[in-house]
Design an enzyme around this catalytic site. Structure first.
Site, PDB file in Angstrom:
ATOM      1  N   LYS A  32     -16.036  -4.634  -4.877  1.00 55.20           N
ATOM      2  CA  LYS A  32     -16.893  -3.538  -4.403  1.00 55.20           C
ATOM      3  C   LYS A  32     -16.426  -2.319  -5.176  1.00 55.20           C
ATOM      4  CE  LYS A  32     -17.785  -4.096   0.532  1.00 55.20           C
ATOM      5  NZ  LYS A  32     -17.575  -3.322   1.748  1.00 55.20           N
TER       6      LYS A  32
ATOM      7  N   HIS B 102     -14.125   3.742  -5.165  1.00 54.24           N
ATOM      8  CA  HIS B 102     -14.767   5.053  -5.182  1.00 54.24           C
ATOM      9  C   HIS B 102     -13.733   6.175  -5.076  1.00 54.24           C
ATOM     10  CE1 HIS B 102     -14.195   4.940  -0.888  1.00 54.24           C
ATOM     11  NE2 HIS B 102     -14.915   3.835  -0.804  1.00 54.24           N
TER      12      HIS B 102
ATOM     13  N   HIS C 205     -10.892   5.970  -2.690  1.00 49.70           N
ATOM     14  CA  HIS C 205      -9.733   5.164  -3.089  1.00 49.70           C
ATOM     15  C   HIS C 205      -8.850   5.934  -4.057  1.00 49.70           C
ATOM     16  CE1 HIS C 205     -12.739   1.893  -2.043  1.00 49.70           C
ATOM     17  NE2 HIS C 205     -11.779   1.743  -1.162  1.00 49.70           N
TER      18      HIS C 205
HETATM   19  N1  ARG Z   1     -10.299  -1.408   2.064  1.00 50.98           N
HETATM   20  C1  ARG Z   1     -10.734  -0.444   3.023  1.00 50.98           C
HETATM   21  C2  ARG Z   1     -11.855   0.416   2.448  1.00 50.98           C
HETATM   22  O1  ARG Z   1     -11.978   0.541   1.263  1.00 50.98           O
HETATM   23  C3  ARG Z   1      -9.620   0.457   3.471  1.00 50.98           C
HETATM   24  C4  ARG Z   1      -8.437  -0.256   4.078  1.00 50.98           C
HETATM   25  C5  ARG Z   1      -7.591   0.679   4.870  1.00 50.98           C
HETATM   26  N2  ARG Z   1      -6.461   0.042   5.473  1.00 50.98           N
HETATM   27  C6  ARG Z   1      -6.519  -0.638   6.622  1.00 50.98           C
HETATM   28  N3  ARG Z   1      -5.425  -1.201   7.090  1.00 50.98           N
HETATM   29  N4  ARG Z   1      -7.635  -0.742   7.278  1.00 50.98           N
HETATM   30  O2  ARG Z   1     -12.635   0.972   3.185  1.00 50.98           O
END
Ligand code: ARG
Length: 590
Positions: free
Chosen positions: A129, A132, A135
Site C-alpha cells: 500500500k 504516505h 509514514h
Molecule cells: N501500518 C499502520 C498504518 O499504516 C500503522 C501501524 C501502527 N502501529 C500499530 N501497532 N497499530 O496505518
C-alpha cells in the site's frame, strides 16, 4: 542537573529550609526574566508563599535580604513575586564551559530511564500500500524519540510493526492472479504492487464480484492455503527488502520488523480470554468490547472479530500489546501514529477492562500511549500515487545539488570547493537535513506546509542552516590552525581565559549552553523532538550573532583568541549532540 542550577538551588533550598530532595524541583522552576537587565535567572516564589503563610512578594523580599552573595551569585533582587538572580559572569562561564568540556559528548545525558525499556512503534508502513507522508513523519519522529530516550537513560526497542496482513492482500492477490506480470514485478517491485492494489480497488468500486473475489483470497490466506501464503510471503519479502534499502540510506534500523501477520496467529486465544473474562460480547455475529464507559465519551465498541469471522486490526493490536508486555515489561509502549486516535483509545480501553477483569498485578495498559502528529501538506505528488520515501530523498538530494551549483555560479568566493564525491555526500546530507528539519521545525501536532525552496535555504529556520553553522565553526578552527594556534584535544576552562568572555553575546551563549540538558529532558517527557530543534535554532542564531560582532582570531591577543575558540568548541559540542539526536549529519565543509 547542571552544576550552576545545583549550586543555586542548594542556596535557595537552604534559605527556605527545604529538604535536599526538593532541590531538583527548585532548580527546575528557574525561568528567564522578561528583560536581560533584570537578572540572569528568575525564581518564582508562589509555591512557597503558602508554606510560609505569607505572600509570594514577601517571600521574594525575605530571600533577597537573607541570602548572601557568593562566588557565583553576585546579587539578588526581589521583583514582585519573583526573586531575580544575577550571576558573576566569569565564574558562571567557567562552570558552564568546564561542564561541557568534561562531559563532552555526554553533556546533556541523563538517567531518567534508570535502564527501563520503551517499546517504540514507528514507521510501520503497509506492505503493498502507499508509503504516505504519515509514514514519513512517523519514521522521523520515531528515530528522533528513540535517540532522545536513549540519551535519557532508557533502553529502546525499535519496532517496525509492518502492515503485512489484512484485506488489502486479497486485492493484490486477486489483481496478481488476474493480470499480474512477472517481469513487471521483478523490475518495479513495490511500485508495481501498489499499482496492482490501486487498480483492483478501483475495479471493486464498480464490480462487487471483484470485492467478493478479494475477500475470498484473504479468507484463503487466513486459512493458510499454501499457494496463497507463498504469494503473500513473496510480496512481503520484496517489499521489506525495498524498505530496508531506504532505511539504510537514513542510517536507521529496527530491532524487529514483525508486523500484523506474525501476531495474527496469536489473536484467537486472546479473543477467547476477552470472552471468558466477560469483557467481550457477541454482537450480530461479531465480537466486540464496549469501551465508551472507560473512555468517557461516545465511541464505537472495540471490534475483535468481524461477523464474517475475519480478524481485526484492533484484535491484532491487543494481542501484540500483551506480547510486548510479556517480552519486555516496558516502562512505556509508544505508538507514533497519526489519525488513529479512536483506534488506540479503543485498544487501550479494552486492555484496561481485561486487566481489571483478570486482576493483573500491574496496570500496564496505563503505560501505552499514542503519540500523534499533524499532516504534511504541500509536497507535490500526484493524487492517489504512492509517495516513496526513497523518491522524496532523491528529490531532496537533487535539489540540494542544483542549489549548490547555482550558488557556486553566483558567488564562488563564498563556498569551499568540493570534489565530485564530496558534492554527492554533501547533497545527500543537506537534502536529508532539509527533510528531517522540516518535520521537526514545528510541534508534532501542528500541520506542516512543505516548501522545497524554503527548507533547503542556508538561512532561516532550516536544517541546512544548522549544518552551515556547524561548518562555519569547523572553518574557524581550520583558520585558527593556519594562523598557528594549536588546538587541544581536550579543552579546559581556565579561569583567566573565561574572564575574557564578557560581552553580552558571549554571555547569551553561555546561558543558552546551560539549557541544553533541560531541552533534552523536555523533548523526552513531552515526546516532542521539536524542543531540541527549537533549542538548536536559538543556539545557532546566538552563535551567528556573536560571530558577526566579534573577531575570533586575533593574532595579537592569544588569550582572547583561545577563550573564544573554547566557547566555540563548547557550542560545537552541543550542536553536534543535538543534531545527532535529530538524525542530522554534520559536515566539515559544504
Ligand atoms: N501500518 C499502520 C498504518 O499504516 C500503522 C501501524 C501502527 N502501529 C500499530 N501497532 N497499530 O496505518
Amino acid at each position: 542537573m547542571v552544576r550552576i542550577n545545583e549550586h543555586l538551588a542548594g542556596r535557595l533550598a537552604a534559605a527556605l529550609n527545604l529538604p535536599d530532595s526538593e532541590r531538583e524541583l527548585v532548580a527546575r522552576s528557574f525561568s528567564l526574566p522578561p528583560r536581560p537587565g533584570m537578572g540572569d535567572l528568575a525564581f518564582p516564589c508562589f509555591p512557597y508563599a503558602k508554606i510560609l503563610k505569607t505572600s509570594p512578594a514577601a517571600v521574594a523580599q525575605r530571600l533577597a535580604g537573607q541570602i548572601e552573595p557568593d562566588s557565583l551569585l553576585s546579587r539578588l533582587e526581589a521583583q514582585g513575586p519573583y526573586l531575580n538572580l544575577f550571576l558573576n559572569r566569569p565564574e558562571a562561564v567557567r562552570l558552564v564551559l568546564d561542564e561541557v568540556f568534561t562531559q563532552s559528548r555526554d553533556y546533556g545525558r541523563q538517567d531518567l530511564g534508570r535502564g527501563g525499556l520503551i517499546v517504540l512503534d514507528y514507521s510501520h508502513p503497509n506492505i503493498a500500500k502507499p508509503f504516505h507522508f504519515g509514514h514519513l513523519r512517523s519514521t522521523y519522529l520515531g528515530m528522533e524519540l528513540a535517540a532522545i530516550f536513549e540519551f535519557l537513560g532508557y533502553k529502546v526497542w525499535r519496532k517496525n510493526y509492518l502492515g503485512d496482513w489484512g484485506t488489502q492482500f486479497g486485492f493484490i492477490i486477486y489483481a496478481w492472479r488476474t493480470y499480474g506480470e512477472e517481469a513487471l514485478l521483478r523490475e518495479r517491485t513495490i511500485d508495481y504492487l501498489v499499482e496492482l492494489y490501486i487498480k483492483a480497488n478501483k475495479e471493486a468500486e464498480d464490480d462487487s464480484r471483484v470485492r467478493e473475489a478479494a475477500r475470498e483470497y484473504f479468507r484463503r490466506l487466513e486459512e493458510g492455503d499454501p499457494e496463497i501464503v507463498a504469494l503473500w510471503s513473496r510480496f512481503r519479502e520484496l517489499s521489506l527488502a525495498a524498505f530496508k534499502r531506504t532505511y539504510d540510506r537514513l542510517g536507521i534500523a529496527f530491532d524487529s520488523y514483525e508486523g500484523e501477520a506474525a501476531v495474527n496467529t496469536r489473536v484467537a486465544p486472546v479473543v477467547e480470554r476477552f470472552l471468558k473474562a466477560g469483557v467481550a460480547r457477541a454482537s450480530e455475529g461479531a465480537i466486540v468490547v464496549d469501551v465508551a464507559d472507560v473512555i468517557g465519551r461516545e465511541i464505537a465498541p472495540c471490534m475483535l472479530r468481524k461477523s464474517d469471522g475475519a480478524t481485526t486490526y484492533a484484535a491484532r493490536d491487543c494481542a501484540e500489546a500483551i506480547d510486548r508486555w510479556e517480552k519486555h515489561r516496558f516502562a512505556a509502549n509508544i505508538y507514533v501514529v497519526a489519525r488513529q486516535e479512536d483506534h488506540f483509545a479503543q485498544v487501550f480501553a479494552a486492555l484496561k477492562k481485561l486487566a481489571a477483569a483478570e486482576g493483573w498485578g500491574v496496570d500496564w495498559p496505563e503505560r501505552c500511549e499514542n503519540v500523534s502528529f499533524g499532516y504534511v501538506k504541500g509536497m507535490s505528488t500526484r493524487k492517489g500515487q504512492a509517495v516513496w520515501l526513497d523518491d522524496v530523498l532523491d528529490e531532496a538530494r537533487d535539489r540540494a545539488k542544483a542549489l549548490r551549483k547555482h550558488n557556486e555560479e553566483v558567488s564562488p568566493e563564498r563556498l569551499p570547493s568540493l570534489s565530485p564525491q564530496e558534492l554527492e555526500v554533501v547533497s545527500e546530507a543537506v537534502g536529508q537535513a532539509a527533510l528531517i528539519y522540516a518535520n521537526v521545525a514545528a510541534k508534532r501536532l501542528s500541520d506542516i506546509t512543505f516548501d522545497w525552496d524554503k527548507v533547503l535555504q542556508f538561512e532561516g529556520n532550516t536544517g541546512p542552516y544548522l549544518q552551515y553553522t556547524y561548518a562555519r565553526m569547523a572553518g574557524i578552527f581550520r583558520k585558527a590552525r593556519e594562523n598557528g594556534f594549536s588546538l587541544p584535544d581536550r579543552w579546559e576552562a581556565r579561569a583567566e581565559d573565561c574572564a575574557r568572555l564578557i560581552s553580552d553575546e558571549e554571555w547569551s551563549l553561555i546561558l543558552k549552553l546551560r539549557l541544553f540538558p533541560q531541552a533534552v529532558r523536555r523533548a523526552g517527557e513531552q515526546r516532542e523532538p521539536h524542543e531540541i530543534a527549537k533549542y538548536l535554532y536559538e543556539l545557532a542564531t546566538l552563535f551567528n550573532h556573536f560571530y558577526h560582532r566579534h573577531k575570533v582570531i586575533n593574532p595579537e591577543d592569544a588569550r582572547l583568541t583561545r577563550a573564544r575558540l573554547g566557547l566555540i568548541e563548547a557550542v560545537r559540542i552541543v550542536l553536534t549532540a543535538g543534531l545527532g539526536l535529530l538524525g542530522i549529519r554534520t559536515l566539515e565543509a559544504m
